[in-house]
Structure formats: structure tokens, C-alpha cells
Design a protein around this motif. Structure first.
Motif, PDB file in Angstrom:
ATOM      1  N   ILE A 267       0.948  -1.136   0.043  1.00  0.00           N
ATOM      2  CA  ILE A 267       0.013  -0.060   0.044  1.00  0.00           C
ATOM      3  C   ILE A 267       0.990   1.364  -0.003  1.00  0.00           C
ATOM      4  N   GLY A 268       0.839   2.277  -0.938  1.00  0.00           N
ATOM      5  CA  GLY A 268       1.609   3.231  -0.983  1.00  0.00           C
ATOM      6  C   GLY A 268       0.954   4.314  -0.122  1.00  0.00           C
ATOM      7  N   THR A 269       1.555   4.685   0.978  1.00  0.00           N
ATOM      8  CA  THR A 269       1.164   5.669   1.850  1.00  0.00           C
ATOM      9  C   THR A 269       1.692   7.095   1.964  1.00  0.00           C
ATOM     10  N   SER A 270       2.873   7.203   1.078  1.00  0.00           N
ATOM     11  CA  SER A 270       3.484   8.461   1.027  1.00  0.00           C
ATOM     12  C   SER A 270       4.169   8.599  -0.300  1.00  0.00           C
ATOM     13  N   THR A 271       3.687   9.532  -1.204  1.00  0.00           N
ATOM     14  CA  THR A 271       4.081   9.571  -2.531  1.00  0.00           C
ATOM     15  C   THR A 271       5.558   9.859  -2.717  1.00  0.00           C
ATOM     16  N   GLY A 272       6.058   9.842  -4.030  1.00  0.00           N
ATOM     17  CA  GLY A 272       7.349   9.951  -4.424  1.00  0.00           C
ATOM     18  C   GLY A 272       8.100   8.487  -4.925  1.00  0.00           C
ATOM     19  N   VAL A 273       9.046   8.758  -5.659  1.00  0.00           N
ATOM     20  CA  VAL A 273       9.863   7.728  -6.204  1.00  0.00           C
ATOM     21  C   VAL A 273      11.366   7.792  -5.949  1.00  0.00           C
ATOM     22  N   VAL A 274      11.945   7.082  -5.080  1.00  0.00           N
ATOM     23  CA  VAL A 274      13.262   6.829  -5.019  1.00  0.00           C
ATOM     24  C   VAL A 274      13.971   5.391  -4.913  1.00  0.00           C
ATOM     25  N   THR A 275      15.259   5.684  -5.698  1.00  0.00           N
ATOM     26  CA  THR A 275      16.250   4.252  -5.920  1.00  0.00           C
ATOM     27  C   THR A 275      17.408   4.752  -4.991  1.00  0.00           C
ATOM     28  N   ALA A 276      17.628   3.757  -4.132  1.00  0.00           N
ATOM     29  CA  ALA A 276      18.856   3.753  -3.158  1.00  0.00           C
ATOM     30  C   ALA A 276      18.958   2.471  -2.582  1.00  0.00           C
ATOM     31  N   PRO A 277      20.220   2.412  -1.742  1.00  0.00           N
ATOM     32  CA  PRO A 277      20.320   1.100  -1.196  1.00  0.00           C
ATOM     33  C   PRO A 277      19.340   0.622  -0.085  1.00  0.00           C
ATOM     34  N   ALA A 278      19.067  -0.513   0.172  1.00  0.00           N
ATOM     35  CA  ALA A 278      18.190  -1.041   1.037  1.00  0.00           C
ATOM     36  C   ALA A 278      18.936  -1.107   2.353  1.00  0.00           C
ATOM     37  N   CYS A 279      18.272  -0.887   3.563  1.00  0.00           N
ATOM     38  CA  CYS A 279      18.798  -1.430   4.792  1.00  0.00           C
ATOM     39  C   CYS A 279      17.856  -1.864   5.792  1.00  0.00           C
ATOM     40  N   VAL A 280      18.037  -3.324   5.656  1.00  0.00           N
ATOM     41  CA  VAL A 280      16.945  -4.125   6.250  1.00  0.00           C
ATOM     42  C   VAL A 280      17.276  -4.092   7.949  1.00  0.00           C
TER      43      VAL A 280
ATOM     44  N   SER B 219       4.186   4.565  10.639  1.00  0.00           N
ATOM     45  CA  SER B 219       5.468   4.484   9.514  1.00  0.00           C
ATOM     46  C   SER B 219       4.908   5.522   8.491  1.00  0.00           C
ATOM     47  N   SER B 220       3.607   5.458   8.153  1.00  0.00           N
ATOM     48  CA  SER B 220       2.888   6.331   7.005  1.00  0.00           C
ATOM     49  C   SER B 220       3.034   7.686   7.344  1.00  0.00           C
ATOM     50  N   ILE B 221       2.429   8.110   8.773  1.00  0.00           N
ATOM     51  CA  ILE B 221       2.345   9.291   9.164  1.00  0.00           C
ATOM     52  C   ILE B 221       3.571  10.167   9.157  1.00  0.00           C
ATOM     53  N   VAL B 222       4.491   9.689   9.636  1.00  0.00           N
ATOM     54  CA  VAL B 222       5.959  10.137   9.838  1.00  0.00           C
ATOM     55  C   VAL B 222       6.511  10.465   8.340  1.00  0.00           C
ATOM     56  N   ALA B 223       6.343   9.318   7.456  1.00  0.00           N
ATOM     57  CA  ALA B 223       7.005   9.205   6.242  1.00  0.00           C
ATOM     58  C   ALA B 223       6.558  10.735   5.524  1.00  0.00           C
ATOM     59  N   ARG B 224       4.967  10.786   5.521  1.00  0.00           N
ATOM     60  CA  ARG B 224       4.529  11.989   4.990  1.00  0.00           C
ATOM     61  C   ARG B 224       5.169  13.232   5.621  1.00  0.00           C
ATOM     62  N   GLU B 225       5.369  13.174   6.950  1.00  0.00           N
ATOM     63  CA  GLU B 225       5.677  14.487   7.452  1.00  0.00           C
ATOM     64  C   GLU B 225       7.032  14.755   7.085  1.00  0.00           C
ATOM     65  N   TYR B 226       7.741  13.590   6.745  1.00  0.00           N
ATOM     66  CA  TYR B 226       9.200  13.948   6.237  1.00  0.00           C
ATOM     67  C   TYR B 226       9.259  14.153   4.611  1.00  0.00           C
ATOM     68  N   GLY B 227       8.186  13.676   4.268  1.00  0.00           N
ATOM     69  CA  GLY B 227       8.111  14.003   2.487  1.00  0.00           C
ATOM     70  C   GLY B 227       9.044  12.922   1.877  1.00  0.00           C
ATOM     71  N   ILE B 228       9.101  11.880   2.546  1.00  0.00           N
ATOM     72  CA  ILE B 228       9.688  10.604   1.813  1.00  0.00           C
ATOM     73  C   ILE B 228       8.572   9.553   1.439  1.00  0.00           C
ATOM     74  N   PRO B 229       8.946   8.861   0.350  1.00  0.00           N
ATOM     75  CA  PRO B 229       7.919   7.749  -0.096  1.00  0.00           C
ATOM     76  C   PRO B 229       7.976   6.666   0.822  1.00  0.00           C
ATOM     77  N   ALA B 230       6.853   6.257   0.932  1.00  0.00           N
ATOM     78  CA  ALA B 230       6.567   4.738   2.019  1.00  0.00           C
ATOM     79  C   ALA B 230       5.534   4.044   1.373  1.00  0.00           C
ATOM     80  N   VAL B 231       5.968   2.668   1.556  1.00  0.00           N
ATOM     81  CA  VAL B 231       5.056   1.463   0.839  1.00  0.00           C
ATOM     82  C   VAL B 231       4.569   0.389   2.035  1.00  0.00           C
TER      83      VAL B 231
END
Length: 855
Positions: free
Chosen positions: A755-768, A814-826
Motif C-alpha cells: 500500500i503506497g502511503t506517502s508519494t514519491g519515487v526513490v532509488t537507493a540501497p536498502a537497509c533491513v 510509519s505512514s504518518i511520519v513518512a508523509r511528515e518527512y516528505g519521503i516515499p513509503a510503502v
């Protein structure tokens, strides 16, 4: 006698001679399974070729001191070894043997497959390391394909695999299988158990048109068929849109677009599925273990072209009680990892005691009908699940009654404040007690009292949190159209930028960084040292050489004050996990990011949100009038009052955890001194009964039982559980049981959908990050991958470029804070933490709700 080739079914064939794939095919033929005819090119052929062409000394020289992580070096060496084979001459005795065996097949089109001696074994899964060449015709072409298979033993990936796994490079040899090529109308793979949910009673068949390479290489999304093995009936048949198929060409194979009329058509008939099921059962019975089988269908005749043991068996999710629904909801969301034995026995008992009161409060006399025997929460394969007797109508009627709704939705902020105050009072009462003066029983009483306070607090906020989600849902639903007309696509802008505890915490860290900037020596020290070193120095009594004592004392005092105010929270509700007061690295990373101007000023961000919020409010108000304006303002103010409460309420769930952990540590130190355990953290691997026995021994001053030997096995089991993907609901909804509905193939890449919960597209290394213990690994700018996050994780968001979680939704933290920081979230990808590896380049698309694994 040296055999350079052997018929597929030959009594002389051994693993050393014909490799794993070859042996597997020989066994299948012995069992009477239909396998395309063919022959083995034995490892003796490989060895004499390498010997006659003096290749091994060159290989040894090239591999001397090679770094298994240096990709370019590996590729370079692989190319050089490949040239040695390419230029090598096939010994006469080998080429004659291969030509004779090929002529025996009738000079037809064949598949030439590598068969490594370390491949397809239950204890050394080596599958997929070597190559297969399809549609090879003519004796010279077959000889060349055999040579290319030998070369494939020396790909960069295969070399690295052997280096990492300690396999000696000079002892490896490769056999080759040459088989009649089935002119497949359809093909695919079959698992003789369900690899998604672990059910031994189910088989899964993947099927696509043409040759099987497109399925095996994940180039196409195949049909997925679930079969009940015992009843021999199809449970479900999901026909995929099969866009690509592998077909024969005059000089090999190629992928072509599937004809339109076949794309969504079932690749197998019911009769073919049943025949395949019977073959699968026969193979499984012969091998006496679950198998991964490759098959092909030619003119309604089924062939088995490969069968290997399934080396990692998935768990079975056996349900503890009948007619009970288990979900990852409510408190289970705050327990995303398998729980430790102490939490499973002591913690969960207290959770269930508090939850039973909530159920009686919510459902009255009906609580007995709804509450399962094991309580509201239970453990399946190490994971905590919320459970309820399957009576959805009763739950709905009771939850949605006017009385229940009125109680849940009115005075929610005031009720939360009361719950918070009562919980704080319990903590304060126990914090004031001199712990070293208490006996172990008294400390244990404190642990249980404070944790019961935490559980009661959680049950109380369960009746306040709905106000936040319902108010937001209502005003979004009623005024989505007006917002769209005003040019506002995301109404969450109306709820961002409020002064939550998490934001206050971030502003406090910003102030700390601004203060540090004024002290040149401290600022330089913080910038030039990694956060892990700063954390070590902070805990140490030794003063760093470059900072004055006065400044260092002030620095420590300010950090301690920060933790006193904002460190009373938990990353997870299982008290076995360290709290922010213990894991200092994220805090110092945040301060460093602000110092190095990599983090955004939270004050400026809040002002910008306030401005955008007021602007959005005015723009929407211009679109509506009269009673609708009144309703809009009423719903908006309700949502704006309750949204910060939701974040704050969850932030404080773990308010008692730092104290609980200090009390457990006090007992643990006494157990360690008495020889009951070997490490301080071993206490979390004991059960409640074991701990109570030790506490009695401590207080009676009698020798302690030594339980340290039992702990490694429990930790190993916990690690096994951690590798499982826990279903979000049990029993699973049928679709979820069928396949990873969240995982598809596109252009040969794995794409996770959520579910996309904060818009935007980013390509970067993953950190699990599986737990707070992994926080030290987090690199600023990487994409944060977690099962879920709580408000205590917020400081990581400041330096993350996107967020991906296994569970959660649009209203999760996670969704709420991602939107606040303006970063994509799924959110809700289900398998991100298992499917994505650390450091992999991934693309997160918050609008589409997809995560593409780019490498």
C-alpha cells in the motif's frame, strides 16, 4: 574402467560421476517416472579435458588470494578461465564417446544441462549455479555446449560461492546431462508441499506456455495452481497474464511475446493437473521428502526433467484452537518479531489478564463467547497473534452499538491523559524504591506491576485511538471532492506538523546540535567520529582527549536530560529488546546529521507544515458553504485534536520498559554471580517458572540451578522463527494461501506490492532492520526496511530516503511520519524484510505502492 559417458539409467552412475542433477534423473527413471531419454557426460570427461589442456595450474594461480566480495576481480578471473576452456582441445576419447551416445538418441534436438557434484544435495543447496543450453542439434554443437557447461563451473558467482563456503576449487568437477528436448507446449515447476504456508497436504504447480526457462528464470508470472494432495482436487487455479514465453529457434531459444489468445488462458487442463499431482506424489514417496520438480508437457504427455529436495522447509502454521481467527492486529503489531521465552510465558500472561478486562468492558456478557480458551493473544511459531472466536456478526454488533461508538469517540484526549497519568504514577512509585535493597521476589513483583500498568494503559488507549482514525476517515471521505477541487490531492496535509512527543524529541536533538556547534572542540569531535564511537565514549568514564572536561560534563548532562524526557519509550513491546536509553547510536546519528547539515531543521519543517495546513484549510473552505462548512470545521478540529494524541499514546506504550529492564538486570546480575546463567541477557531466555524457581533459591540463599546449557537451543529456535514470514491472518484467506500475492515478476525483476502511503519515487540501497540491535547498520540516505516501526524509531526517518514495511497501513506510524518527512513509503508488503537483502539497490514508488528489487 573409465566411463566418459553413461546412459541415464545405469547402475554404475554415482554422485561423483554424474553429479546431483544426473543422479536425480537416474533415480527418477528407476522409480518409473517419465524422463526424456538421454545420457550422462561423466566427471571423468571433465577431468581428462582439464588435465590434457593443463588448465588447473592456471586456475589455481588466478584464484590465489581472490576476494569473494570483489565483483570486478571475480568477473575478470572468470573470463580468463573461460578462455582456457574455450581454447582447450576436446580429447579424442571424450569426443568419440559423446558423438556415439548422441547418435544413439538419433541426432535430435537436445537440452544440455550442467550437473555439479555439489549441487542439489539436501545439505548443500547449490542449485542454479551452472548453466543449461536448450535446443542444441548436431554433434559439434553438442560438444561445444558440453564445453560451455564446463566453463559455467567458473562463473564469478560460482567461484565466490565456493570461496565463501570453503569448497576447495581444485576438487570440483562437472558432469553434464544431454537429454531429448521436450517440445513443450507448456512447462513449469511443482512443489510437493505448499512453500507459502508450509501445508504438507497441498502441492503448488506453476505453469506457463513454451519451454520452462521463462518460469525457472522468473521472466514470466506463471499460472499458480494449488492442489489438495490427499483428495486430489484443485483448491484454486490462478491464471496469470503470461506475457512472455520461451520458444525454440533455429540456433537455440528466445523469449517472445505470448500470443494474445493464450496470455490469460489456463496452461493446464484439470486432467493434466491431476496426472502431474500423481507424479509428484510418486516422486515424493520415492525420495521420502518434499521435492521441487521441473516438468514439461509435450502433446499431452508429461515429462519430469528435474527433481531436487526442498532444502529449506517452510513452517506449518498449525492453529491452536478451532473456529478461531488469528490476526497480527492490535498489540501483535507492536510485537513484529518472534518473542523471547520470558515474554512468551511471563509477559503474555499479563497481557492476556489485562486484555480480558478490556473484552468484558467492551463486550459485556458476550466476552465469554468471543474470547478463545488461550486468551486474547497467543503464540504461533514464536509470533504473537490477536485471536477471537469466529463470530464476526457478534463482534460487529457489539463494537458498532451506539453505546460502544459514543464511548470510544467522545472525550478521547482527556481519557488518554487520565490513562497516561495513572501509568506514570505506577512507574514513579517503583522508580523511587532502592532496588539494591529489595529482595528478588520484591523486584519480580515490581516487574509484574509495572508491566501490568503498561498493559492496562494499552487497553485504555484501545478505546481512545479509534477517535483519531475515524475522525480522519470521515473528514477525508466527506471532503475529498472539495479538496480535489481546491487542488489538494492528499488531505493528510491538514493533519501534519503538530507538536507530538516525537517532534519535540527531534527539536530537542536539533537544539543539542546547535549548542554543540558553539563549542568548536565538541563540534569537531562529533563530526569526526562515528556514532558508535561517540556512544562508546559516552558510556566510558574516560574523557575523550580532544574535549575539555567542563564541556564533556555539560554534554553528558544534556544527553541524560534528553533521555529522561524522551527516552521513556520502547522499540518493541517485548521487554527483551533494548530501549533508546541503551541503544545510543541513533540519537548520536541524528545529532551528527544536524551538525553536518544533512538533516532538516524540525522547527522550519513545522512552520512550513503549519503554513501549508492553514492554506489548505482556506482553499477547501472556499469550495464549500453553509452547513457543510460547519461540518467540515467540526470534523477537521476533531481530527486535528486527536491525530497528535494517537502518536503520543503509542510513543508512551513502552514508558515502563526502561524501568522493567533495569529491574530485570538487577535480578540477572544476582543470577550471574550465583552461576545460574552465563550472560546478563540470558534472563530473557528463561521461562517464568524457571525464573521464579531461581528467585526462590536466591532469596533462600541456596545454590542456584545452572540453566545456561538450555539457552543456546532456545536462541537457535528463535533464529529459525525469525526466518519465517508470518501470515497476517490465520486461517489464511484462500488467495493469500495460494501465492505471494504481494510479489510479482516484471522485466525479470522482483516487484513487491503493498500500500503506497506517502508519494514519491526513490532509488537507493536498502537497509533491513529486524530489530533495534541492527540500528548501528543504518546508513543515512538508505531505504529503511522493517517489519513495522513505532514512534521510538522516528529519529531514523530524518536520514532515510524512503520507508518500506511488512505490515501497516495509511494510518500507521510509519505512514504518518513518512508523509511528515516528505519521503516515499510503502506498507503491507508482507515479505520485504525477507525478500530484500542489505545493500541491494531498490526502487520505492509510494504512489503505485511498489518496491522493485533492481539487483
Amino acid at each position: 574402467m573409465i566411463y566418459y559417458t553413461l546412459p541415464l539409467l545405469h547402475k554404475q552412475a554415482t554422485l561423483e560421476m554424474v553429479g546431483g542433477k544426473g543422479m536425480s534423473l537416474s533415480k527418477l527413471l528407476t522409480a518409473g517416472i517419465p524422463v526424456p531419454e538421454g545420457f550422462h557426460v561423466t566427471t571423468a570427461s571433465y577431468k581428462i579435458f582439464v588435465e590434457k589442456n593443463h588448465i588447473q595450474p592456471h586456475i589455481n594461480k588466478l584464484l590465489d588470494g581472490i576476494d569473494s566480495n570483489n565483483t570486478s576481480q571475480l568477473e575478470n578471473v572468470s573470463t580468463q578461465i573461460g578462455m582456457l576452456f574455450h581454447n582447450g582441445e576436446m580429447p579424442q576419447e571424450v569426443s568419440d564417446a559423446i558423438k556415439t551416445a548422441y547418435a544413439g538418441l538419433g541426432n535430435i534436438a537436445v537440452a544440455v544441462r550442467s550437473s555439479a557434484t555439489a549441487e542439489d544435495l539436501p545439505d548443500a543447496s547449490f542449485a542454479g549455479q551452472q548453466e543449461t543450453y536448450l535446443n542444441i542439434q548436431g554433434e559439434n554443437e553438442v560438444l561445444d555446449a558440453v564445453k560451455r557447461c564446463w566453463v559455467s563451473l567458473w562463473t564469478a558467482r560460482a567461484i565466490a560461492y565456493r570461496v565463501k563456503n570453503g569448497i576447495k576449487q581444485e576438487i570440483v568437477a562437472l558432469a553434464v546431462v544431454v537429454q531429448k528436448l521436450a517440445f513443450s507446449d507448456a512447462s513449469g515447476v511443482m512443489f510437493t508441499l505448499n512453500p507459502i504456508n508450509g501445508r504438507r497436504s497441498e502441492m503448488i504447480v506453476n505453469a506457463a506456455w513454451g519451454l520452462g526457462e521463462s518460469v525457472v528464470s522468473s521472466l514470466v508470472t506463471p499460472d499458480t495452481i494449488v492442489v489438495d494432495k490427499n483428495a486430489e482436487r484443485i483448491v484454486s487455479y490462478e491464471a496469470a497474464n503470461k506475457e512472455i514465453m520461451t520458444v525454440r529457434t533455429s540456433d537455440g531459444t528466445e523469449e517472445i511475446p505470448t500470443p494474445e489468445q493464450l496470455r490469460k488462458k489456463h496452461a493446464l487442463t484439470r486432467n493434466q493437473v491431476m496426472r502431474l499431482t500423481q507424479l509428484g506424489k510418486k516422486i515424493e514417496k520415492y525420495y521420502e521428502m518434499p521435492m521441487d520438480v521441473e516438468w514439461a508437457l509435450e502433446k499431452d504427455k508429461l515429462y519430469i526433467v528435474q527433481a531436487r529436495p526442498i532444502t529449506v522447509l517452510p513452517p506449518e502454521w498449525t492453529l491452536p484452537e478451532k473456529d478461531v481467527i488469528y490476526t497480527k492486529g492490535s498489540l501483535a503489531e507492536h510485537l513484529p518479531n518472534p518473542v523471547t521465552p520470558l515474554f512468551a510465558t511471563l509477559g503474555l500472561e499479563i497481557v492476556n489478564r489485562a486484555s480480558a478486562l478490556l473484552w468484558i468492558d467492551m463486550f459485556g456478557k458476550s466476552a465469554k463467547k468471543l474470547l478463545p480458551e488461550n486468551g486474547a493473544y497467543t503464540i504461533i511459531n514464536g509470533y504473537v497473534y490477536l485471536s477471537a472466536n469466529s463470530k464476526p456478526l457478534l463482534i460487529a454488533v457489539k463494537s458498532l452499538s451506539p453505546r460502544s461508538l459514543r464511548r470510544a469517540l467522545t472525550n478521547s484526549v482527556a481519557r488518554w491523559e487520565t490513562a497516561r497519568k495513572e501509568f506514570e504514577d505506577v512507574i514513579k512509585q517503583w522508580e523511587e524504591k532502592p532496588m539494591h535493597m529489595l529482595n528478588a521476589h520484591q523486584i519480580m513483583e515490581g516487574i509484574q506491576t509495572v508491566f501490568y500498568g503498561a498493559c492496562i494503559y494499552f487497553t485504555r488507549i484501545q478505546l481512545t485511538l479509534p477517535a483519531a482514525s475515524i475522525s480522519e476517515t470521515l473528514f477525508t471521505k466527506f471532503f475529498q471532492g472539495a479538496a480535489r477541487r481546491a487542488g489538494i490531492t492528499d488531505t493528510s496535509v491538514l493533519l501534519l506538523g503538530f507538536d507530538t512527543i516525537a517532534l519535540q524529541s527531534e527539536k530537542n536533538l536539533w537544539d543539542l546540535s546547535e549548542w554543540a556547534k558553539q563549542n568548536n572542540t565538541l563540534g569537531f569531535y562529533l563530526k569526526s567520529n562515528p556514532a558508535t564511537k561517540i556512544a562508546e565514549d559516552f558510556k566510558s568514564s574516560i574523557l575523550p582527549a580532544e574535549v575539555s572536561q567542563e564541556v564533556w560534563i555539560e554534554w553528558k548532562s544534556r544527553i541524560n536530560a534528553y533521555f529522561k524526557e524522551f527516552g521513556c519509550t520502547a522499540y518493541e513491546f517485548d521487554f527483551a529488546y533494548a530501549t533508546p536509553q541503551e541503544i545510543l547510536t541513533p540519537t548520536f546519528e541524528s545529532i551528527k546529521a544536524f551538525l553536518e547539515e544533512k538533516g532538516e531543521n524540525p522547527y522550519s519543517r513545522q512552520i512550513a507544515f503549519e503554513k501549508r495546513r492553514k492554506q489548505a484549510e482556506n482553499e477547501i473552505l472556499q469550495q464549500i458553504g453553509g452547513h457543510r462548512k460547519k461540518l467540515f470545521l467540526k470534523l477537521l478540529h476533531w481530527a486535528q485534536n486527536t491525530a497528535p494524541m494517537r502518536e503520543n499514546a503509542i510513543y508512551l506504550m513502552g514508558m515502563g520498559h526502561p524501568l522493567i529492564r533495569r529491574m530485570l538486570q538487577e535480578i540477572s546480575e544476582r543470577l550471574l554471580t550465583g552461576g545460574a546463567i552465563s550472560h546478563l541477557d540470558d534472563i530473557y531466555w528463561l521461562t517464568k517458572t524457571e525464573l521464579e524457581t531461581l528467585i526462590t533459591q536466591l532469596d533462600k540463599n541456596i545454590p542456584l540451578s545452572n540453566l545456561s546449557e538450555a539457552i543456546p537451543a532456545r536462541q537457535a529456535e528463535h533464529d529459525t522463527f525469525r526466518g519465517y514470514v508470518s501470515p497476517s491472518q490465520l486461517p489464511e484467506k484462500n488467495k493469500k494461501a495460494v501465492s505471494h500475492a504481494t510479489q510479482i515478476q516484471k522485466d525479470g525483476k522482483i516487484v513487491l506490492t503493498g500500500i503506497g502511503t506517502s508519494t514519491g519515487v526513490v532509488t537507493a540501497p536498502a537497509c533491513v532492520l529486524n530489530s533495534p540491535a541492527d540500528f548501528d547498520k543504518f546508513q543515512p540516505g538508505s531505504i529503511l526496511i522493517a517489519v513495522t516501526t513505532t514512534p521510538a524509531w522516528t529519529q531514523l526517518f530524518a536520514s532515510a530516503s524512503a520507508i518500506v514495511t511488512d505490515i501497516g497501513g495509511p494510518l500507521s506510524h510509519s505512514s504518518i511520519v513518512a508523509r511528515e518527512y516528505g519521503i516515499p513509503a510503502v506498507m503491507a508488503t508482507h515479505t520485504a524484510t525477507r525478500s530484500i537483502k542489505n545493500g541491494q539497490m531498490i526502487t520505492v514508488d509510494g504512489s503505485e505502492g511498489t518496491v522493485t528489487i533492481d539487483e
